[in-house]
Design a protein around this motif. Structure first.
Motif, short mmCIF file in Angstrom:
data_model
loop_
_atom_site.label_atom_id
_atom_site.label_comp_id
_atom_site.label_asym_id
_atom_site.label_seq_id
_atom_site.Cartn_x
_atom_site.Cartn_y
_atom_site.Cartn_z
N ASP A 160 -16.80 3.04 1.80
CA ASP A 160 -16.50 4.45 2.04
C ASP A 160 -15.06 4.66 2.45
O ASP A 160 -14.53 5.76 2.37
N ASN A 161 -14.40 3.59 2.86
CA ASN A 161 -13.03 3.72 3.34
C ASN A 161 -12.02 3.82 2.21
O ASN A 161 -10.84 3.99 2.45
N ARG A 197 -6.65 -2.67 6.48
CA ARG A 197 -7.66 -1.63 6.47
C ARG A 197 -9.04 -2.25 6.42
O ARG A 197 -9.20 -3.41 6.07
N ASN A 198 -10.04 -1.49 6.76
CA ASN A 198 -11.41 -1.99 6.78
C ASN A 198 -11.96 -1.98 5.36
O ASN A 198 -12.65 -1.06 4.96
N ASN A 222 -12.79 8.76 15.12
CA ASN A 222 -12.69 8.58 13.68
C ASN A 222 -11.59 7.58 13.33
O ASN A 222 -11.75 6.73 12.45
N ASP A 274 -12.84 9.85 4.89
CA ASP A 274 -14.16 10.37 5.21
C ASP A 274 -14.07 11.88 5.30
O ASP A 274 -13.10 12.43 5.78
N ASP A 308 -15.86 -1.76 4.15
CA ASP A 308 -16.58 -0.50 4.09
C ASP A 308 -16.12 0.26 2.86
O ASP A 308 -15.02 0.75 2.79
N HIS A 321 -8.35 2.64 7.49
CA HIS A 321 -7.54 2.99 6.33
C HIS A 321 -6.57 4.12 6.65
O HIS A 321 -5.57 4.32 5.96
N ASN A 322 -6.86 4.89 7.72
CA ASN A 322 -5.95 5.96 8.11
C ASN A 322 -4.61 5.42 8.61
O ASN A 322 -3.60 6.14 8.58
N ARG A 364 -12.77 4.09 13.89
CA ARG A 364 -13.75 3.61 12.91
C ARG A 364 -13.12 3.34 11.55
O ARG A 364 -13.55 2.44 10.84
N ASN A 365 -12.15 4.14 11.17
CA ASN A 365 -11.64 4.11 9.80
C ASN A 365 -10.17 3.67 9.78
O ASN A 365 -9.25 4.49 9.85
#
Length: 236
Positions: A222-223, A216-217, A66, A227, A220, A72-73, A69-70
Protein backbone atom coordinates in the motif's frame (compact mmCIF):
# COMPACT_ATOMS: atom_id res chain seq x y z
CA UNK A 1 12.68 18.86 -9.99
CA UNK A 2 15.61 18.31 -12.31
CA UNK A 3 15.99 14.77 -10.96
CA UNK A 4 14.05 11.66 -11.99
CA UNK A 5 11.60 10.25 -9.49
CA UNK A 6 9.68 7.05 -8.91
CA UNK A 7 7.02 8.20 -11.37
CA UNK A 8 8.70 7.44 -14.70
CA UNK A 9 6.02 9.46 -16.54
CA UNK A 10 6.95 12.70 -14.77
CA UNK A 11 9.09 15.08 -16.81
CA UNK A 12 12.18 16.58 -15.26
CA UNK A 13 12.25 20.36 -14.96
CA UNK A 14 14.35 22.34 -17.41
CA UNK A 15 16.25 25.52 -16.61
CA UNK A 16 13.94 27.43 -18.93
CA UNK A 17 10.88 26.18 -17.03
CA UNK A 18 12.46 27.04 -13.68
CA UNK A 19 13.17 30.58 -14.84
CA UNK A 20 9.61 30.99 -16.13
CA UNK A 21 8.24 29.66 -12.84
CA UNK A 22 10.36 32.03 -10.76
CA UNK A 23 9.08 34.98 -12.81
CA UNK A 24 5.40 34.03 -12.50
CA UNK A 25 3.60 35.38 -9.44
CA UNK A 26 0.62 33.14 -10.17
CA UNK A 27 2.78 30.02 -10.31
CA UNK A 28 4.52 30.93 -7.04
CA UNK A 29 1.18 31.63 -5.37
CA UNK A 30 -0.12 28.22 -6.38
CA UNK A 31 3.07 26.54 -5.19
CA UNK A 32 2.62 28.05 -1.72
CA UNK A 33 -0.99 26.84 -1.67
CA UNK A 34 0.15 23.33 -2.62
CA UNK A 35 2.89 23.49 0.01
CA UNK A 36 0.36 24.45 2.68
CA UNK A 37 -1.85 21.53 1.66
CA UNK A 38 0.99 19.03 1.92
CA UNK A 39 2.10 20.49 5.24
CA UNK A 40 -1.44 19.99 6.54
CA UNK A 41 -1.25 16.37 5.40
CA UNK A 42 1.88 15.99 7.53
CA UNK A 43 0.38 17.79 10.55
CA UNK A 44 2.26 21.04 10.02
CA UNK A 45 1.06 24.62 9.55
CA UNK A 46 2.76 27.39 7.57
CA UNK A 47 2.80 30.30 10.03
CA UNK A 48 4.52 32.95 7.92
CA UNK A 49 4.44 32.95 4.11
CA UNK A 50 7.32 35.43 3.96
CA UNK A 51 9.79 33.57 6.17
CA UNK A 52 8.54 29.99 5.79
CA UNK A 53 8.12 29.57 9.56
CA UNK A 54 6.13 26.45 10.45
CA UNK A 55 4.62 24.89 13.56
CA UNK A 56 2.46 21.93 14.54
CA UNK A 57 -1.03 22.00 13.06
CA UNK A 58 -4.11 21.13 15.08
CA UNK A 59 -4.17 17.67 13.48
CA UNK A 60 -0.52 16.90 14.29
CA UNK A 61 -1.10 13.84 16.47
CA UNK A 62 -3.11 12.02 13.83
CA UNK A 63 -0.79 13.00 10.99
CA UNK A 64 2.41 12.27 12.91
CA UNK A 65 1.05 8.78 13.49
CA UNK A 66 0.61 8.49 9.72
CA UNK A 67 4.20 9.61 9.16
CA UNK A 68 5.42 6.99 11.60
CA UNK A 69 3.49 4.24 9.81
CA UNK A 70 4.24 5.22 6.22
CA UNK A 71 7.94 5.80 5.67
CA UNK A 72 7.48 6.41 1.95
CA UNK A 73 6.52 9.97 2.93
CA UNK A 74 10.18 10.59 3.83
CA UNK A 75 11.06 10.51 0.15
CA UNK A 76 8.24 12.93 -0.67
CA UNK A 77 9.43 15.40 1.95
CA UNK A 78 12.96 15.26 0.55
CA UNK A 79 11.65 16.04 -2.91
CA UNK A 80 9.43 18.83 -1.59
CA UNK A 81 12.50 20.42 0.02
CA UNK A 82 14.51 20.15 -3.16
CA UNK A 83 11.65 21.51 -5.24
CA UNK A 84 11.39 24.56 -2.96
CA UNK A 85 15.05 25.21 -3.65
CA UNK A 86 14.63 24.90 -7.41
CA UNK A 87 11.61 27.17 -7.67
CA UNK A 88 12.71 30.20 -5.68
CA UNK A 89 11.69 29.24 -2.14
CA UNK A 90 15.07 28.38 -0.65
CA UNK A 91 14.12 30.35 2.46
CA UNK A 92 11.33 27.83 3.12
CA UNK A 93 13.78 24.93 3.40
CA UNK A 94 15.54 25.74 6.66
CA UNK A 95 12.39 26.33 8.80
CA UNK A 96 10.94 22.97 7.77
CA UNK A 97 14.16 21.08 8.46
CA UNK A 98 14.53 22.89 11.80
CA UNK A 99 10.98 21.79 12.64
CA UNK A 100 11.82 18.13 12.00
CA UNK A 101 15.08 18.41 13.96
CA UNK A 102 13.20 19.79 16.95
CA UNK A 103 10.49 17.15 16.75
CA UNK A 104 12.92 14.24 16.47
CA UNK A 105 15.74 15.40 18.76
CA UNK A 106 14.05 17.57 21.38
CA UNK A 107 10.44 16.41 21.52
CA UNK A 108 11.37 12.79 20.72
CA UNK A 109 8.70 12.28 18.07
CA UNK A 110 8.81 10.78 14.56
CA UNK A 111 11.48 8.17 15.23
CA UNK A 112 10.98 6.63 11.79
CA UNK A 113 11.83 9.95 10.12
CA UNK A 114 14.90 10.79 12.19
CA UNK A 115 17.44 9.08 9.92
CA UNK A 116 16.00 10.75 6.81
CA UNK A 117 16.11 14.14 8.54
CA UNK A 118 19.86 13.75 8.95
CA UNK A 119 20.75 11.92 5.76
CA UNK A 120 18.52 13.80 3.33
CA UNK A 121 16.43 16.69 4.69
CA UNK A 122 19.42 18.54 6.11
CA UNK A 123 21.49 18.43 2.96
CA UNK A 124 18.67 19.55 0.72
CA UNK A 125 19.14 23.02 2.24
CA UNK A 126 20.95 25.21 -0.29
CA UNK A 127 21.86 28.15 1.92
CA UNK A 128 25.21 27.14 3.42
CA UNK A 129 24.91 29.55 6.33
CA UNK A 130 21.50 28.08 7.20
CA UNK A 131 22.93 24.59 6.82
CA UNK A 132 25.71 25.48 9.24
CA UNK A 133 23.14 26.74 11.76
CA UNK A 134 21.06 23.57 11.36
CA UNK A 135 24.12 21.35 11.83
CA UNK A 136 25.01 23.28 14.97
CA UNK A 137 21.49 22.86 16.34
CA UNK A 138 21.47 19.16 15.46
CA UNK A 139 24.87 18.56 17.02
CA UNK A 140 23.88 20.29 20.25
CA UNK A 141 20.78 18.15 20.71
CA UNK A 142 21.94 14.81 19.32
CA UNK A 143 22.40 11.98 21.83
CA UNK A 144 24.88 10.48 22.30
CA UNK A 145 26.93 13.43 21.13
CA UNK A 146 29.99 11.35 20.21
CA UNK A 147 27.92 9.37 17.70
CA UNK A 148 27.15 12.42 15.55
CA UNK A 149 28.53 11.54 12.10
CA UNK A 150 26.95 14.18 9.88
CA UNK A 151 29.88 16.58 9.83
CA UNK A 152 33.66 16.18 10.09
CA UNK A 153 35.48 16.18 13.43
CA UNK A 154 36.90 19.60 12.64
CA UNK A 155 33.43 21.12 12.63
CA UNK A 156 32.42 19.20 15.74
CA UNK A 157 35.32 20.70 17.67
CA UNK A 158 34.11 24.15 16.69
CA UNK A 159 30.54 23.29 17.63
CA UNK A 160 31.62 21.94 21.03
CA UNK A 161 33.30 25.26 21.78
CA UNK A 162 29.93 26.87 21.18
CA UNK A 163 28.52 24.87 24.09
CA UNK A 164 30.98 26.31 26.60
CA UNK A 165 30.10 28.47 29.56
CA UNK A 166 29.42 32.05 28.54
CA UNK A 167 29.30 31.19 24.87
CA UNK A 168 26.42 32.46 22.81
CA UNK A 169 24.11 29.55 22.10
CA UNK A 170 24.65 28.13 18.66
CA UNK A 171 27.80 30.17 17.96
CA UNK A 172 31.20 28.49 17.79
CA UNK A 173 33.70 30.43 19.85
CA UNK A 174 37.37 29.90 20.61
CA UNK A 175 39.93 31.16 23.06
CA UNK A 176 41.58 34.21 21.59
CA UNK A 177 44.88 35.66 22.72
CA UNK A 178 44.81 36.69 26.36
CA UNK A 179 42.33 33.91 27.20
CA UNK A 180 39.24 35.84 26.11
CA UNK A 181 36.44 33.96 24.44
CA UNK A 182 35.96 34.89 20.83
CA UNK A 183 35.93 33.27 17.40
CA UNK A 184 38.20 34.53 14.64
CA UNK A 185 37.09 35.20 11.10
CA UNK A 186 39.41 32.43 9.96
CA UNK A 187 37.74 29.92 12.29
CA UNK A 188 34.29 30.91 11.08
CA UNK A 189 35.51 30.61 7.49
CA UNK A 190 36.95 27.16 8.22
CA UNK A 191 33.62 26.00 9.64
CA UNK A 192 31.70 27.34 6.65
CA UNK A 193 34.07 25.67 4.20
CA UNK A 194 33.89 22.38 6.09
CA UNK A 195 30.08 22.48 6.11
CA UNK A 196 30.11 23.15 2.39
CA UNK A 197 32.41 20.21 1.85
CA UNK A 198 30.19 18.02 4.05
CA UNK A 199 27.16 18.93 1.96
CA UNK A 200 29.08 18.27 -1.24
CA UNK A 201 30.25 14.89 0.03
CA UNK A 202 26.73 13.92 1.09
CA UNK A 203 25.25 14.99 -2.26
CA UNK A 204 27.73 12.71 -4.02
CA UNK A 205 27.25 9.84 -1.60
CA UNK A 206 23.47 9.54 -1.73
CA UNK A 207 21.41 8.38 -4.65
CA UNK A 208 20.51 10.96 -7.27
CA UNK A 209 16.90 10.01 -6.65
CA UNK A 210 16.99 11.64 -3.20
CA UNK A 211 16.30 8.68 -0.95
CA UNK A 212 16.85 5.02 -1.89
CA UNK A 213 13.81 2.81 -2.02
CA UNK A 214 15.26 0.90 0.91
CA UNK A 215 14.49 3.82 3.21
CA UNK A 216 10.81 3.28 2.63
CA UNK A 217 8.61 0.51 3.94
CA UNK A 218 8.64 -1.56 0.77
CA UNK A 219 7.12 -4.60 2.49
CA UNK A 220 3.79 -2.81 2.53
CA UNK A 221 2.40 -2.76 -1.00
CA UNK A 222 0.00 0.00 0.00
CA UNK A 223 2.98 2.27 0.43
CA UNK A 224 3.56 2.50 -3.30
CA UNK A 225 0.91 5.21 -3.33
CA UNK A 226 0.01 7.77 -0.67
CA UNK A 227 -2.50 6.41 1.78
CA UNK A 228 -5.79 8.14 1.08
CA UNK A 229 -7.14 8.43 4.61
CA UNK A 230 -7.00 12.14 5.16
CA UNK A 231 -4.92 12.66 2.03
CA UNK A 232 -4.86 15.96 0.11
CA UNK A 233 -7.09 14.41 -2.56
CA UNK A 234 -9.82 13.83 0.01
CA UNK A 235 -10.14 17.51 0.91
CA UNK A 236 -10.67 18.80 -2.62
Amino acid sequence: MREPGVNYMASELTEKEILAFRESEEAKKRLVESYELMLWFYGIQLVNKDTGEVKRADNWKERFANLERNMHNNLRITRILKSLGELGFEHYQSPLVRFFLEETLVKKNLSSIKRSVFDYFLFAVRDKQKLKELLRYAFQHFEPNDKFVWCPRKIQKQLKKGNGEGAEEGCPRAKARGGEAGGTQKEEKDVTEEVTETAKFTDEAVSKDSEPLGNRNCNDTDNVDMDHAGSPESVK
